[in-house]
Write a protein that holds these residues in place. Structure first.
Motif, PDB file in Angstrom:
ATOM      1  N   TRP A 120       0.821  -1.172   0.004  1.00 53.22           N
ATOM      2  CA  TRP A 120       0.064  -0.090   0.050  1.00 53.22           C
ATOM      3  C   TRP A 120       0.861   1.186   0.006  1.00 53.22           C
ATOM      4  O   TRP A 120       0.584   2.290  -0.513  1.00 53.22           O
ATOM      5  N   THR A 121       1.838   1.185   0.743  1.00 52.44           N
ATOM      6  CA  THR A 121       2.958   2.471   0.750  1.00 52.44           C
ATOM      7  C   THR A 121       3.333   2.569  -0.565  1.00 52.44           C
ATOM      8  O   THR A 121       3.618   3.835  -1.002  1.00 52.44           O
ATOM      9  N   VAL A 122       3.941   1.629  -1.234  1.00 45.26           N
ATOM     10  CA  VAL A 122       4.625   1.847  -2.684  1.00 45.26           C
ATOM     11  C   VAL A 122       3.543   2.343  -3.792  1.00 45.26           C
ATOM     12  O   VAL A 122       3.732   3.219  -4.498  1.00 45.26           O
ATOM     13  N   LEU A 130      13.108  -2.069   5.857  1.00 47.53           N
ATOM     14  CA  LEU A 130      14.347  -1.450   6.422  1.00 47.53           C
ATOM     15  C   LEU A 130      15.321  -1.738   5.212  1.00 47.53           C
ATOM     16  O   LEU A 130      16.223  -0.779   4.844  1.00 47.53           O
ATOM     17  N   ARG A 131      15.369  -2.797   4.552  1.00 52.87           N
ATOM     18  CA  ARG A 131      16.493  -3.296   3.493  1.00 52.87           C
ATOM     19  C   ARG A 131      16.063  -2.327   1.994  1.00 52.87           C
ATOM     20  O   ARG A 131      17.131  -2.022   1.394  1.00 52.87           O
ATOM     21  N   VAL A 132      15.040  -2.232   1.885  1.00 52.19           N
ATOM     22  CA  VAL A 132      14.550  -1.677   0.560  1.00 52.19           C
ATOM     23  C   VAL A 132      13.294  -0.549   0.931  1.00 52.19           C
ATOM     24  O   VAL A 132      12.209  -0.832   0.867  1.00 52.19           O
ATOM     25  N   PRO A 133      13.693   0.569   1.274  1.00 54.71           N
ATOM     26  CA  PRO A 133      12.577   1.771   1.631  1.00 54.71           C
ATOM     27  C   PRO A 133      11.838   1.808   0.466  1.00 54.71           C
ATOM     28  O   PRO A 133      11.931   1.708  -0.608  1.00 54.71           O
ATOM     29  N   ALA A 134      10.297   1.946   0.686  1.00 59.42           N
ATOM     30  CA  ALA A 134       9.542   2.135  -0.075  1.00 59.42           C
ATOM     31  C   ALA A 134       9.463   3.207  -1.271  1.00 59.42           C
ATOM     32  O   ALA A 134       9.254   2.943  -2.401  1.00 59.42           O
ATOM     33  N   GLN A 135      10.097   4.119  -0.810  1.00 56.04           N
ATOM     34  CA  GLN A 135      10.396   5.562  -1.652  1.00 56.04           C
ATOM     35  C   GLN A 135      11.233   5.046  -2.836  1.00 56.04           C
ATOM     36  O   GLN A 135      11.220   5.195  -4.214  1.00 56.04           O
ATOM     37  N   HIS A 136      12.559   4.170  -2.387  1.00 54.82           N
ATOM     38  CA  HIS A 136      13.536   3.810  -3.478  1.00 54.82           C
ATOM     39  C   HIS A 136      12.597   2.650  -4.234  1.00 54.82           C
ATOM     40  O   HIS A 136      12.912   2.935  -5.553  1.00 54.82           O
ATOM     41  N   LEU A 137      11.989   1.969  -4.040  1.00 58.53           N
ATOM     42  CA  LEU A 137      11.170   0.858  -4.720  1.00 58.53           C
ATOM     43  C   LEU A 137      10.314   1.712  -5.644  1.00 58.53           C
ATOM     44  O   LEU A 137      10.249   1.250  -6.955  1.00 58.53           O
ATOM     45  N   ALA A 138       9.559   2.464  -5.218  1.00 59.32           N
ATOM     46  CA  ALA A 138       8.518   3.376  -5.932  1.00 59.32           C
ATOM     47  C   ALA A 138       9.174   4.177  -7.095  1.00 59.32           C
ATOM     48  O   ALA A 138       8.949   4.081  -8.328  1.00 59.32           O
ATOM     49  N   ARG A 192      22.428   9.105  -3.405  1.00 58.42           N
ATOM     50  CA  ARG A 192      21.198   9.683  -2.457  1.00 58.42           C
ATOM     51  C   ARG A 192      19.669   9.277  -2.846  1.00 58.42           C
ATOM     52  O   ARG A 192      19.049   8.651  -2.040  1.00 58.42           O
ATOM     53  N   THR A 193      19.426   9.108  -4.274  1.00 57.52           N
ATOM     54  CA  THR A 193      18.239   8.586  -4.666  1.00 57.52           C
ATOM     55  C   THR A 193      18.560   7.529  -5.726  1.00 57.52           C
ATOM     56  O   THR A 193      19.641   7.702  -6.459  1.00 57.52           O
ATOM     57  N   VAL A 194      17.713   6.804  -6.142  1.00 62.69           N
ATOM     58  CA  VAL A 194      17.549   5.990  -7.443  1.00 62.69           C
ATOM     59  C   VAL A 194      18.042   6.727  -8.675  1.00 62.69           C
ATOM     60  O   VAL A 194      18.838   6.454  -9.624  1.00 62.69           O
TER      61      VAL A 194
END
Length: 621
Positions: free
Chosen positions: A432-434, A489-497, A530-532
């Motif tokens: 849901w977060t992603v 923790l290992r793959v924050p939702a922001q980075h996966l999105a 810093r970001t993807v």
């Protein structure tokens, strides 16, 4: 200590007791020193040290469940015996199976049921023990009223009727894991009755149950847990009293299950419901939920005959164990009856990887336990306002979530169920977060606008994240660090999105996306980048697709020398898709992979075959 008086539990005060903090070990022959209570609020339960069981002996090595199953599978293969698949082993012609289930689930509370000692999983043995837990003379039970809240949430999730008044009873038996010589439970008047759970094919029921089955729940009762026994070499046992008095609920079904797979799916569904309402502290895999199954058989040509003599299989610790144990016990009973024998009422055990149940003891009945109302615990009065409040604030149950995922986001029932069940429900919160972040990034107002994007997100959350630990690390999948607030923790939702957004918009290739996911998992993002997006910029990974002319030239290069393959397209009634993909694979290998979209390459190759290569064969010499 004063007795607790009946009261409406929507108005309650909390009572507490000090927690002891000393590590204890004991022998199975149970030569135990007397327990002495010091003036300070500290309980020390000391046991004799023997040469066979020194206090400084190493703890037994824990063997993970997955390794146990693999080892047993290897033994089975080496023996040359082939086990029939469970899906094909749900029915035995001429016989009817009947199963009833009792599930013990540890409630998610900070205190024990009748003492203020803390509930604990990973702390040192015997560090959370109160006077009453050890049945110290003069100590009395003080019902910890907050333990009722998760129990009520469980009852409501299982569609039970909460009883306005319930009472506690003593169940008498003598064993080293029960210091008082009795267990406090709710045998005669439990706090919840008459529940029902509906199971559908997506829950994993047997095909013989058709489109669904409804399983009745006779009652749910609150009760104490016993101490934990740790077997050691040489007929030695260590006892951890941290678990004594842990608050449990026991869920008892009616005998309405007739297939092994349905029995396993019922336990799985109960665990999902308890997790969804935050009633149970953990699932079967972590020891927070255990199942006992009662199994009986009777001949199908005697439909009016009473149910057969039942046997009970205790302490099953996985869904597979439930199904396997039911199958094994059913087959054992049928073999005994067909040989002219009789089934004894008894308690039996099951080990992982076994093919047969084993006898533990003769079945104890009600007269052996000598149930009696507990004179030290007052009746439990539950106010309707508390029940109504918990019902109104319970939130969505798993079936509602699965329906929403399949209806609004286009997920298959299997993927939706996997999201809901994995990691105690925390994986779907991460989803849901992603999804929320993707909707914001892509400007999506309604899920149906970009279902393909959410299907892509589902695939990565279910499969690509799993490969991180399965392929490139010795760390188990649970170490991904999913949390109840929808983060990882290992793959924050922001980075996966961010990653999925770029992949969905075809700004990066799937291969690049997988490498970026690995970078996030290993902490390079955030860290080195810093970001993807910064990582894509820094490494020059943006997708710059070949032009139409470049694709066409690459296709011509790929088919060079492949005349035998091309001839198979001439006059073919059905387009040879396998041969097509062979040629597309050559295109990708011969070209700049980071600039090739496999779908575009497939489209160009198909056009060239139909418009250029096949006509050339037809007009050739």
């Amino acid at each position: 200590m004063p007795h607790m008086q009946p009261a409406t539990l929507s108005r309650y005060l909390l009572h507490g007791q000090f927690i002891s903090r000393h590590c204890l070990r004991t022998r199975s022959r149970i030569q135990v020193l007397p327990v002495t209570a010091s003036p300070a609020p500290l309980v020390r339960y000391l046991h004799t040290e023997t040469r066979e069981s020194p206090l400084n002996a190493p703890a037994p090595i824990h063997v993970p469940l997955r390794k146990q199953l693999k080892d047993e599978a290897k033994k089975q293969k080496a023996s040359g015996k082939k086990k029939k698949k469970n899906a094909d082993n749900q029915v035995v012609d001429g016989w009817e199976l009947t199963v009833g289930i009792e599930i013990h689930a540890q409630l998610n509370t900070a205190k024990k049921l009748f003492s203020g000692a803390a509930t604990s999983f990973n702390d040192d043995p015997n560090t959370h023990v109160a006077y009453f837990d050890l049945a110290t003379p003069g100590s009395q039970p003080i019902f910890q009223k907050e333990t009722l809240v998760p129990a009520l949430r469980a009852a409501l999730a299982l569609n039970c009727e909460v009883q306005p008044v319930s009472r506690f009873d003593r169940k008498h038996y003598f064993h080293w894991d029960q210091p008082s010589g009795y267990q406090i439970t709710q045998y005669y008047e439990p706090f919840a009755r008459d529940g029902r759970i509906h199971l559908r094919p997506r829950d994993g029921i047997a095909a013989e149950d058709g489109e669904g089955i409804s399983i009745g729940i006779k009652q749910i009762q609150m009760e104490q847990d016993t101490a934990k026994t740790l077997a050691q070499p040489g007929d030695v046992h260590w006892i951890d009293f941290n678990r004594v008095g842990m608050p449990l609920i026991e869920i008892i079904t009616h005998p309405e299950i007739h297939y092994p797979a349905t029995a396993a799916s019922f336990v799985r569904k109960v665990q999902a419901l308890l997790n969804a309402v935050d009633a149970c502290v953990s699932g079967m895999e972590a020891g927070g939920l255990r199942a006992d199954v009662n199994v009986s058989v009777r001949r199908t040509d005697e439909p009016n005959a009473p149910l057969g003599q039942r046997t009970e299989i205790k302490n099953l610790s996985s869904f597979k164990a439930v199904e396997d144990a039911v199958i094994a016990e059913r087959d054992r009973q049928i073999a005994v009856l067909e040989a002219g024998g009789t089934i004894a009422g008894e308690t039996r055990g099951w080990s992982i990887g076994s093919t047969e149940t084993r006898r533990l003891r003769g079945k104890e009945g009600e007269v052996d336990y000598r149930y009696m109302p507990d004179p030290d615990v007052a009746p439990l009065s539950i106010g309707p306002d508390l029940v109504a409040h918990l019902r109104d604030t319970m939130g969505e149950l798993p079936d509602d979530v699965v329906d929403e995922l399949t209806r609004d986001f286009g997920l298959s029932s299997k993927d939706a169920m996997s999201l809901v069940l994995l990691d105690g429900g925390m994986r779907v919160e991460y989803f849901w977060t992603v999804v929320s972040l993707l909707q914001s990034k892509l400007g999506i107002d309604a899920p149906e606008q970009h279902k393909a994007c959410f299907l892509l997100a589902t695939n990565w959350i279910l499969h690509e994240l799993g490969r991180l630990t399965a392929e490139r690390s010795d760390e188990p999948a649970q170490d991904m660090g999913f949390s109840a607030d929808g983060e990882c923790l290992r793959v924050p939702a922001q980075h996966l999105a961010d990653l999925i957004s770029h992949l969905y918009k075809r700004e990066i290739t799937a291969k690049v996306a997988k490498e970026l996911l690995w970078a996030v998992f290993r902490g390079r993002v955030p860290g080195e980048y810093r970001t993807v997006s910064d990582a894509i910029d820094g490494e020059g990974l943006w997708f710059k697709e070949l032009s139409a002319d470049e694709y066409a030239a690459l296709a011509d290069t790929a088919v060079r020398g492949q005349e035998d393959v091309l001839r198979q397209f001439v006059g073919a009634k059905a387009f040879p898709q396998g041969k097509l993909m062979f040629l597309v694979g050559r295109m990708i290998r011969l070209g700049q992979e980071e600039r090739i979209d496999p779908k575009s390459a497939e489209g160009v190759m198909r056009e060239r075959i139909e418009g250029v290569y096949v006509p050339a064969f037809k007009t050739g010499p």
